[in-house]
Design a protein around this motif. Structure first.
Motif, PDB file in Angstrom:
ATOM      1  N   MET A 116       0.840  -1.202   0.000  1.00  0.00           N
ATOM      2  CA  MET A 116       0.000   0.000   0.000  1.00  0.00           C
ATOM      3  C   MET A 116       0.874   1.251   0.000  1.00  0.00           C
ATOM      4  N   HIS A 117       1.912   1.249   0.823  1.00  0.00           N
ATOM      5  CA  HIS A 117       2.826   2.392   0.864  1.00  0.00           C
ATOM      6  C   HIS A 117       3.497   2.589  -0.492  1.00  0.00           C
ATOM      7  N   ASN A 118       3.915   1.490  -1.114  1.00  0.00           N
ATOM      8  CA  ASN A 118       4.536   1.571  -2.442  1.00  0.00           C
ATOM      9  C   ASN A 118       3.556   2.105  -3.483  1.00  0.00           C
ATOM     10  N   ALA A 119       2.291   1.693  -3.396  1.00  0.00           N
ATOM     11  CA  ALA A 119       1.278   2.174  -4.348  1.00  0.00           C
ATOM     12  C   ALA A 119       1.133   3.691  -4.239  1.00  0.00           C
ATOM     13  N   ILE A 120       1.115   4.203  -3.015  1.00  0.00           N
ATOM     14  CA  ILE A 120       0.990   5.643  -2.813  1.00  0.00           C
ATOM     15  C   ILE A 120       2.227   6.362  -3.349  1.00  0.00           C
ATOM     16  N   SER A 121       3.405   5.826  -3.055  1.00  0.00           N
ATOM     17  CA  SER A 121       4.651   6.453  -3.519  1.00  0.00           C
ATOM     18  C   SER A 121       4.717   6.517  -5.040  1.00  0.00           C
ATOM     19  N   VAL A 122       4.355   5.429  -5.698  1.00  0.00           N
ATOM     20  CA  VAL A 122       4.409   5.389  -7.165  1.00  0.00           C
ATOM     21  C   VAL A 122       3.336   6.309  -7.760  1.00  0.00           C
ATOM     22  N   ALA A 123       2.159   6.340  -7.151  1.00  0.00           N
ATOM     23  CA  ALA A 123       1.108   7.241  -7.640  1.00  0.00           C
ATOM     24  C   ALA A 123       1.533   8.696  -7.488  1.00  0.00           C
ATOM     25  N   LYS A 124       2.249   8.998  -6.413  1.00  0.00           N
ATOM     26  CA  LYS A 124       2.762  10.351  -6.197  1.00  0.00           C
ATOM     27  C   LYS A 124       3.777  10.719  -7.290  1.00  0.00           C
ATOM     28  N   LYS A 125       4.653   9.768  -7.640  1.00  0.00           N
ATOM     29  CA  LYS A 125       5.612  10.005  -8.730  1.00  0.00           C
ATOM     30  C   LYS A 125       4.887  10.205 -10.060  1.00  0.00           C
ATOM     31  N   ALA A 126       3.840   9.410 -10.276  1.00  0.00           N
ATOM     32  CA  ALA A 126       3.075   9.529 -11.524  1.00  0.00           C
ATOM     33  C   ALA A 126       2.390  10.883 -11.603  1.00  0.00           C
ATOM     34  N   GLU A 127       1.894  11.364 -10.487  1.00  0.00           N
ATOM     35  CA  GLU A 127       1.244  12.674 -10.473  1.00  0.00           C
ATOM     36  C   GLU A 127       2.256  13.784 -10.770  1.00  0.00           C
ATOM     37  N   LYS A 128       3.460  13.661 -10.212  1.00  0.00           N
ATOM     38  CA  LYS A 128       4.503  14.651 -10.489  1.00  0.00           C
ATOM     39  C   LYS A 128       4.907  14.622 -11.960  1.00  0.00           C
ATOM     40  N   ALA A 129       4.757  13.466 -12.610  1.00  0.00           N
ATOM     41  CA  ALA A 129       5.075  13.341 -14.034  1.00  0.00           C
ATOM     42  C   ALA A 129       3.885  13.737 -14.916  1.00  0.00           C
ATOM     43  N   ASN A 130       2.858  14.318 -14.296  1.00  0.00           N
ATOM     44  CA  ASN A 130       1.652  14.781 -14.995  1.00  0.00           C
ATOM     45  C   ASN A 130       0.919  13.666 -15.728  1.00  0.00           C
ATOM     46  N   LEU A 131       0.904  12.475 -15.144  1.00  0.00           N
ATOM     47  CA  LEU A 131       0.138  11.366 -15.702  1.00  0.00           C
ATOM     48  C   LEU A 131      -1.247  11.361 -15.061  1.00  0.00           C
ATOM     49  N   PRO A 132      -2.244  10.805 -15.738  1.00  0.00           N
ATOM     50  CA  PRO A 132      -3.601  10.786 -15.167  1.00  0.00           C
ATOM     51  C   PRO A 132      -3.695   9.787 -14.001  1.00  0.00           C
ATOM     52  N   LYS A 176      -2.125   6.024   5.888  1.00  0.00           N
ATOM     53  CA  LYS A 176      -3.278   6.856   5.519  1.00  0.00           C
ATOM     54  C   LYS A 176      -2.915   8.343   5.612  1.00  0.00           C
ATOM     55  N   ALA A 177      -2.183   8.709   6.646  1.00  0.00           N
ATOM     56  CA  ALA A 177      -1.743  10.106   6.797  1.00  0.00           C
ATOM     57  C   ALA A 177      -0.813  10.491   5.642  1.00  0.00           C
ATOM     58  N   TYR A 178       0.068   9.576   5.246  1.00  0.00           N
ATOM     59  CA  TYR A 178       0.962   9.808   4.101  1.00  0.00           C
ATOM     60  C   TYR A 178       0.150   9.993   2.826  1.00  0.00           C
ATOM     61  N   TYR A 179      -0.900   9.203   2.662  1.00  0.00           N
ATOM     62  CA  TYR A 179      -1.792   9.317   1.507  1.00  0.00           C
ATOM     63  C   TYR A 179      -2.452  10.695   1.486  1.00  0.00           C
ATOM     64  N   LYS A 180      -3.005  11.105   2.633  1.00  0.00           N
ATOM     65  CA  LYS A 180      -3.689  12.400   2.697  1.00  0.00           C
ATOM     66  C   LYS A 180      -2.719  13.556   2.446  1.00  0.00           C
ATOM     67  N   LYS A 181      -1.509  13.434   2.961  1.00  0.00           N
ATOM     68  CA  LYS A 181      -0.499  14.473   2.749  1.00  0.00           C
ATOM     69  C   LYS A 181      -0.089  14.521   1.274  1.00  0.00           C
ATOM     70  N   SER A 182       0.050  13.355   0.655  1.00  0.00           N
ATOM     71  CA  SER A 182       0.509  13.282  -0.728  1.00  0.00           C
ATOM     72  C   SER A 182      -0.515  13.792  -1.713  1.00  0.00           C
TER      73      SER A 182
END
Length: 186
Positions: A116-132, A176-182
């Protein structure tokens, strides 16, 4: 020629027999939606985990999942894959607790939190790369809520690994807090 006529006639009959149906729209009045006595249950189904960690051939599944995870280059797909692995792990943990393999269940819960933590981290990277990322970020949020629900029910049960379960629940709260912060702007 005879076969062509039979095929065309069959297609015509098939298309005329089928019907179209539409979804029914239900509207609730203010009094219907205001009546809530029990806490809401999160509507999110976990995938079937397949073979469980107590199976002798489980290592093959682990190797396959690591190879597949390594080969995924698209960040959004990688986030979805990590979320899927997290959901499979928590589903497997539930089954292990049902089989009274409590320590293995706690270990599997821990791996679920890792994914779950990895999913959030990768989604955060994808968002920074302007991916949907809207869809995967939304699924992660709902999945976290369902994970919380499952962990609360496991803690409430009479389980000898209650302290370990509480520690994993606390870890999920920090995830969950990391998710909300991200993804606070969503």
């Amino acid at each position: 020629m005879k076969y062509v006529i039979i095929v065309l006639l069959s297609l015509f009959i098939f298309s005329s027999v089928t019907s179209v149906s539409y979804a029914q729209t239900i509207t609730l009045s203010a009094t219907d939606s205001a009546v809530a006595t029990a806490p809401a249950i999160v509507q999110y189904d976990f995938p079937y985990p397949g073979i469980l960690p107590d199976h002798p051939l489980y290592f093959i599944k682990i190797v396959r999942d690591r190879v597949v995870g390594f080969l995924i280059n698209d960040l959004v797909k990688k986030a979805e894959f990590n979320l899927l692995q997290s959901d499979k792990r928590i589903s497997a943990a539930q089954m292990l607790f049902d089989k009274e393999s409590d320590q293995l269940g706690v270990d599997t819960l821990s791996k679920s939190n890792n994914y779950m933590h990895n999913a959030i981290s990768v989604a955060k990277k994808a968002e920074k790369a302007n991916l949907p990322t809207e869809a995967v970020v939304g699924k992660i949020g709902v999945s976290i809520s369902k994970h919380e629900e499952v962990m609360k029910s496991l803690i409430a049960s009479n389980n000898p690994e209650k302290d370990s379960l509480k520690a994993e629940y606390k870890r999920l709260e920090s995830i969950k807090a990391y998710y909300k912060k991200s993804f606070s702007k969503k």
